[in-house]
Design a protein around this motif. Structure first.
Motif, PDB file in Angstrom:
ATOM      1  N   GLN A 128       0.830  -1.202   0.000  1.00 21.06           N
ATOM      2  CA  GLN A 128       0.000   0.000   0.000  1.00 21.06           C
ATOM      3  C   GLN A 128       0.866   1.254   0.000  1.00 21.06           C
ATOM      4  O   GLN A 128       1.782   1.394   0.820  1.00 21.06           O
ATOM      5  CB  GLN A 128      -0.897  -0.008   1.237  1.00 21.06           C
ATOM      6  CG  GLN A 128      -1.895   1.129   1.310  1.00 21.06           C
ATOM      7  CD  GLN A 128      -3.084   0.941   0.376  1.00 21.06           C
ATOM      8  OE1 GLN A 128      -3.335  -0.184  -0.070  1.00 21.06           O
ATOM      9  NE2 GLN A 128      -3.805   2.010   0.092  1.00 21.06           N
ATOM     10  N   GLY A 129       0.599   2.159  -0.932  1.00 20.85           N
ATOM     11  CA  GLY A 129       1.291   3.438  -0.956  1.00 20.85           C
ATOM     12  C   GLY A 129       2.705   3.403  -1.510  1.00 20.85           C
ATOM     13  O   GLY A 129       3.446   4.384  -1.359  1.00 20.85           O
ATOM     14  N   GLU A 130       3.095   2.320  -2.152  1.00 20.69           N
ATOM     15  CA  GLU A 130       4.461   2.185  -2.657  1.00 20.69           C
ATOM     16  C   GLU A 130       4.522   2.322  -4.180  1.00 20.69           C
ATOM     17  O   GLU A 130       3.551   2.031  -4.884  1.00 20.69           O
ATOM     18  CB  GLU A 130       5.057   0.832  -2.267  1.00 20.69           C
ATOM     19  CG  GLU A 130       5.267   0.649  -0.776  1.00 20.69           C
ATOM     20  CD  GLU A 130       5.843  -0.706  -0.429  1.00 20.69           C
ATOM     21  OE1 GLU A 130       6.421  -0.832   0.663  1.00 20.69           O
ATOM     22  OE2 GLU A 130       5.701  -1.654  -1.247  1.00 20.69           O
ATOM     23  N   VAL A 131       5.692   2.737  -4.655  1.00 18.51           N
ATOM     24  CA  VAL A 131       5.956   2.752  -6.092  1.00 18.51           C
ATOM     25  C   VAL A 131       7.270   2.023  -6.346  1.00 18.51           C
ATOM     26  O   VAL A 131       8.131   1.928  -5.460  1.00 18.51           O
ATOM     27  CB  VAL A 131       6.038   4.188  -6.657  1.00 18.51           C
ATOM     28  CG1 VAL A 131       4.734   4.930  -6.456  1.00 18.51           C
ATOM     29  CG2 VAL A 131       7.191   4.964  -6.046  1.00 18.51           C
ATOM     30  N   ARG A 132       7.401   1.507  -7.573  1.00 17.28           N
ATOM     31  CA  ARG A 132       8.659   0.876  -7.980  1.00 17.28           C
ATOM     32  C   ARG A 132       9.319   1.763  -9.023  1.00 17.28           C
ATOM     33  O   ARG A 132       8.655   2.230  -9.961  1.00 17.28           O
ATOM     34  CB  ARG A 132       8.422  -0.531  -8.522  1.00 17.28           C
ATOM     35  CG  ARG A 132       9.702  -1.284  -8.858  1.00 17.28           C
ATOM     36  CD  ARG A 132       9.490  -2.785  -8.721  1.00 17.28           C
ATOM     37  NE  ARG A 132       9.334  -3.152  -7.312  1.00 17.28           N
ATOM     38  CZ  ARG A 132       8.598  -4.185  -6.898  1.00 17.28           C
ATOM     39  NH1 ARG A 132       7.927  -4.927  -7.758  1.00 17.28           N
ATOM     40  NH2 ARG A 132       8.504  -4.450  -5.609  1.00 17.28           N
ATOM     41  N   ILE A 133      10.610   1.987  -8.852  1.00 23.87           N
ATOM     42  CA  ILE A 133      11.354   2.904  -9.710  1.00 23.87           C
ATOM     43  C   ILE A 133      12.504   2.160 -10.383  1.00 23.87           C
ATOM     44  O   ILE A 133      13.262   1.447  -9.710  1.00 23.87           O
ATOM     45  CB  ILE A 133      11.915   4.082  -8.885  1.00 23.87           C
ATOM     46  CG1 ILE A 133      10.777   4.853  -8.198  1.00 23.87           C
ATOM     47  CG2 ILE A 133      12.753   5.011  -9.760  1.00 23.87           C
ATOM     48  CD1 ILE A 133      11.251   5.830  -7.140  1.00 23.87           C
ATOM     49  N   ARG A 134      12.605   2.318 -11.706  1.00 25.09           N
ATOM     50  CA  ARG A 134      13.773   1.811 -12.426  1.00 25.09           C
ATOM     51  C   ARG A 134      14.837   2.898 -12.368  1.00 25.09           C
ATOM     52  O   ARG A 134      14.680   3.971 -12.926  1.00 25.09           O
ATOM     53  CB  ARG A 134      13.432   1.452 -13.869  1.00 25.09           C
ATOM     54  CG  ARG A 134      14.626   0.845 -14.618  1.00 25.09           C
ATOM     55  CD  ARG A 134      14.220   0.111 -15.868  1.00 25.09           C
ATOM     56  NE  ARG A 134      13.425  -1.086 -15.574  1.00 25.09           N
ATOM     57  CZ  ARG A 134      13.942  -2.266 -15.232  1.00 25.09           C
ATOM     58  NH1 ARG A 134      15.257  -2.402 -15.099  1.00 25.09           N
ATOM     59  NH2 ARG A 134      13.151  -3.295 -14.987  1.00 25.09           N
ATOM     60  N   VAL A 135      15.905   2.607 -11.669  1.00 27.87           N
ATOM     61  CA  VAL A 135      16.900   3.619 -11.329  1.00 27.87           C
ATOM     62  C   VAL A 135      17.837   3.880 -12.506  1.00 27.87           C
ATOM     63  O   VAL A 135      18.291   2.959 -13.180  1.00 27.87           O
ATOM     64  CB  VAL A 135      17.702   3.184 -10.086  1.00 27.87           C
ATOM     65  CG1 VAL A 135      18.844   4.144  -9.797  1.00 27.87           C
ATOM     66  CG2 VAL A 135      16.768   3.080  -8.876  1.00 27.87           C
ATOM     67  N   ARG A 136      18.122   5.151 -12.718  1.00 26.50           N
ATOM     68  CA  ARG A 136      19.096   5.565 -13.727  1.00 26.50           C
ATOM     69  C   ARG A 136      20.373   6.118 -13.098  1.00 26.50           C
ATOM     70  O   ARG A 136      21.436   6.075 -13.724  1.00 26.50           O
ATOM     71  CB  ARG A 136      18.478   6.616 -14.646  1.00 26.50           C
ATOM     72  CG  ARG A 136      17.312   6.104 -15.486  1.00 26.50           C
ATOM     73  CD  ARG A 136      17.760   5.027 -16.466  1.00 26.50           C
ATOM     74  NE  ARG A 136      16.689   4.558 -17.306  1.00 26.50           N
ATOM     75  CZ  ARG A 136      16.313   5.132 -18.460  1.00 26.50           C
ATOM     76  NH1 ARG A 136      16.922   6.242 -18.867  1.00 26.50           N
ATOM     77  NH2 ARG A 136      15.340   4.622 -19.171  1.00 26.50           N
ATOM     78  N   ALA A 137      20.277   6.645 -11.879  1.00 29.64           N
ATOM     79  CA  ALA A 137      21.464   7.188 -11.210  1.00 29.64           C
ATOM     80  C   ALA A 137      21.272   7.181  -9.707  1.00 29.64           C
ATOM     81  O   ALA A 137      20.150   7.311  -9.208  1.00 29.64           O
ATOM     82  CB  ALA A 137      21.753   8.613 -11.696  1.00 29.64           C
ATOM     83  N   LEU A 138      22.380   7.015  -8.977  1.00 26.27           N
ATOM     84  CA  LEU A 138      22.401   6.999  -7.514  1.00 26.27           C
ATOM     85  C   LEU A 138      23.340   8.069  -7.012  1.00 26.27           C
ATOM     86  O   LEU A 138      24.460   8.215  -7.513  1.00 26.27           O
ATOM     87  CB  LEU A 138      22.917   5.647  -6.991  1.00 26.27           C
ATOM     88  CG  LEU A 138      22.229   4.370  -7.462  1.00 26.27           C
ATOM     89  CD1 LEU A 138      23.099   3.176  -7.122  1.00 26.27           C
ATOM     90  CD2 LEU A 138      20.872   4.252  -6.817  1.00 26.27           C
ATOM     91  N   GLY A 139      22.918   8.828  -6.000  1.00 28.18           N
ATOM     92  CA  GLY A 139      23.810   9.776  -5.339  1.00 28.18           C
ATOM     93  C   GLY A 139      24.449   9.120  -4.132  1.00 28.18           C
ATOM     94  O   GLY A 139      23.772   8.453  -3.342  1.00 28.18           O
ATOM     95  N   ILE A 149       9.338   5.825 -13.001  1.00 27.30           N
ATOM     96  CA  ILE A 149       8.308   5.013 -12.355  1.00 27.30           C
ATOM     97  C   ILE A 149       8.006   3.797 -13.228  1.00 27.30           C
ATOM     98  O   ILE A 149       7.658   3.920 -14.391  1.00 27.30           O
ATOM     99  CB  ILE A 149       7.005   5.815 -12.153  1.00 27.30           C
ATOM    100  CG1 ILE A 149       7.217   6.991 -11.200  1.00 27.30           C
ATOM    101  CG2 ILE A 149       5.876   4.907 -11.653  1.00 27.30           C
ATOM    102  CD1 ILE A 149       7.265   6.630  -9.755  1.00 27.30           C
ATOM    103  N   GLU A 150       8.187   2.612 -12.641  1.00 29.47           N
ATOM    104  CA  GLU A 150       7.926   1.368 -13.372  1.00 29.47           C
ATOM    105  C   GLU A 150       6.544   0.809 -13.037  1.00 29.47           C
ATOM    106  O   GLU A 150       5.870   0.256 -13.892  1.00 29.47           O
ATOM    107  CB  GLU A 150       9.005   0.337 -13.020  1.00 29.47           C
ATOM    108  CG  GLU A 150       8.783  -1.016 -13.664  1.00 29.47           C
ATOM    109  CD  GLU A 150       9.938  -1.422 -14.550  1.00 29.47           C
ATOM    110  OE1 GLU A 150      10.194  -2.636 -14.608  1.00 29.47           O
ATOM    111  OE2 GLU A 150      10.574  -0.567 -15.167  1.00 29.47           O
TER     112      GLU A 150
END
Length: 329
Positions: A28-39, A70-71
């Motif tokens: 509940q309330g979550e999204v999945r992200i396909r990451v392109r860069a990390l700090g 956003i995936e």
């Protein structure tokens, strides 16, 4: 399956491993992200080495900042759709919400649609540094154009963010760095004055620059012996905000200086901004406005590919960088 970074024991950069794992279904309330860069942030090195304020349950993920697409959107999430470019607010717990991975799961409340003008590398370098500096300088200290602000460890990503935020409100900045090697770069980054603390008398130079009134605001992640010259050059009623403890030496308490000047010495963690919805909204508004106008622009020290995460952490610990280290996927 997705590739993520984990460590099975505490230690140096070499304990980091890239592993493939199955991701759980979105809650509940979550999204999945396909990451392109990390700090990358020093807090991640501290977690990895077992010296952070949060203790990992091994094997543990890590990471506080990322930008990507956003995936998938979980139940109860409004305002986000697959395909949108986003970046993430650092979570209170990176053990619960680690960011080092090709695919990451995050609470929608900590996901932000960043300005389209930002590339992936810059977008991954926004929130930790600007939220940390904003919370101290604007939210707590109420910095304005009449104040001198002293920023130590000025060539760090947070130090550079503080210089830019001070510039947004017209406050003159005194950047403190260890040697003069980065002096010109700090001046070009917006600092009004630069002091090389290993080469100059810090107290004397601060008093020369700030005059008889002194500096009302000091922003310091170091502690240790630097406390005495910093407080000696502060204004009456000034505030020193301490957000780290980089010095291995004891930090003296300058009792009579604090008493005579009625100084405030305040410990600070960015968590107090992130954990307060109202203060976080104000911070996001300020930072997004600065990004859109160009007043805030992340300074990138170096980028590494995801496969070189160990090398990126070695560089993070070298203290050679000027600005933010970013890993691209």
């Amino acid at each position: 399956m997705a590739r993520i970074v984990r460590f099975h024991e505490e230690g140096g950069p070499e304990v980091l491993r890239i592993e493939e794992i199955d991701l759980p279904r979105l809650g509940q309330g979550e999204v999945r992200i396909r990451v392109r860069a990390l700090g990358l942030n020093r807090a991640e090195a501290l977690l990895r080495s077992g010296t952070y304020i949060e203790k990992p349950a091994l094997p543990s993920g890590l990471g506080l900042e990322a930008a990507g697409i956003i995936e998938e959107v979980g139940p109860g999430v409004d305002g986000f759709t697959p395909g949108e470019a986003v970046s993430i607010i650092p979570p209170i717990s990176m053990v619960r919400w680690p960011a080092y991975g090709e695919l990451i799961t995050f609470p929608a409340e900590f996901v932000v649609k960043h300005p389209p003008s930002l590339g992936w590398v810059s977008a991954a370098a926004v929130w930790m540094q600007y939220l940390t500096a904003y919370g101290a300088l604007i939210d707590i200290a109420g910095l304005n154009s009449r104040d001198f602000v002293v920023v130590t460890a000025a060539s760090s990503s947070v130090g550079l963010a503080a210089i830019q935020i001070a510039g947004m409100v017209g406050a003159p900045t005194v950047a403190v760095t260890r040697t003069s090697a980065k002096k010109q770069a700090l001046l070009e980054a917006g600092a009004g004055h630069v002091i090389a603390s290993a080469e100059e008398d810090l107290e004397k130079r601060l008093k020369e620059i700030t005059g008889p009134e002194g500096a009302r605001v000091v922003f310091d992640p170091i502690g240790g012996p630097i406390f005495e010259p910093l407080t000696a050059a502060m204004a009456k009623g000034g505030i020193l905000i301490e957000y780290g403890g980089l010095s291995p030496q004891p930090t003296p308490f300058p009792l009579f200086t604090v008493l005579s000047k009625c100084l405030t010495l305040r410990g600070y963690l960015v968590h107090e901004i992130i954990g307060d919805a109202k203060r976080l909204d104000a911070a996001k508004t300020f930072i997004l406005r600065g990004l859109q106008s160009g007043a805030l622009e992340p300074v990138i020290a170096r980028t590494f590919p995801f496969e070189q995460i160990v090398e990126a952490h070695r560089f993070l610990e070298s203290n050679e960088q000027f600005g933010k280290i970013v890993v691209t996927i």
